[in-house]
Design a protein around this motif. Sequence first.
Motif, PDB file in Angstrom:
ATOM      1  N   GLN A  33      -6.850   4.047   6.884  1.00  0.00           N
ATOM      2  CA  GLN A  33      -6.738   4.912   5.704  1.00  0.00           C
ATOM      3  C   GLN A  33      -8.029   4.971   4.900  1.00  0.00           C
ATOM      4  N   CYS A  91       3.223   7.733   1.295  1.00  0.00           N
ATOM      5  CA  CYS A  91       2.006   7.233   1.928  1.00  0.00           C
ATOM      6  C   CYS A  91       0.797   7.758   1.157  1.00  0.00           C
ATOM      7  N   LEU A  92      -0.167   6.878   0.896  1.00  0.00           N
ATOM      8  CA  LEU A  92      -1.351   7.283   0.135  1.00  0.00           C
ATOM      9  C   LEU A  92      -2.173   8.333   0.883  1.00  0.00           C
ATOM     10  N   HIS A 123       5.400  -0.246   7.644  1.00  0.00           N
ATOM     11  CA  HIS A 123       4.714   1.022   7.376  1.00  0.00           C
ATOM     12  C   HIS A 123       3.214   0.876   7.654  1.00  0.00           C
ATOM     13  N   HIS A 155       0.432   2.421  10.794  1.00  0.00           N
ATOM     14  CA  HIS A 155      -0.905   3.021  10.672  1.00  0.00           C
ATOM     15  C   HIS A 155      -1.854   2.456  11.727  1.00  0.00           C
TER      16      HIS A 155
HETATM   17 NI    NI Z   1       0.845   4.958   4.642  1.00  0.00          NI
END
Ligand code: NI
Length: 166
Positions: free
Chosen positions: A51, A94-95, A136, A140
């Motif tokens: 991310q 989710c960011l 979660h 990723h």
């Molecule tokens: Ni996420």
Amino acid sequence: MSILPIVAWPDPRLKRVCDSVDAFDDAVRRLIGDMFETMYDAPGRGLAAPQVGVTQRLFVMDATWKEGAKSPLVCINPEIKPLGDVMSTNEEACLSIKGVSCDVTRPNQIELTFTDVDGKRASMILEGFAAICAQHEMDHLNGRVIFDHLDETARKALETEYRAVA
Ligand code: NI
């Protein structure tokens, strides 16, 4: 420490199976510090390395800070083993997919094994929200996001909603 830009879906770095972390050096420690600062600033409860554009198997999380006490956790090269048959369905956001959320069903209790920031292998049992959060973030590292838990119709609808707000 610095706040890093958060990669937004559908960036290809969010769809890749990440590589193992094999060096516990200053660069990794700096990345971890930056990821915590970025997560708390966002504000979020978990953040995985892809991310912030680093496709390595590492995530940080803090399942409790929004309610009070901080409980920062660094997980390097994590593994997850579901415990028991109880499943839990929760609304997840989710960011990297700002503005939308959806229900995701996951095992309620897991054993999380990982290398900590000192390079030591550690293991803990998580349940409820912390277990959801770890799963979660683990997704990723395997190139999966909340969309990948939906059937085709629901996925199309949520992707359309996301593209409208993104
Ligand atoms: Ni996420």
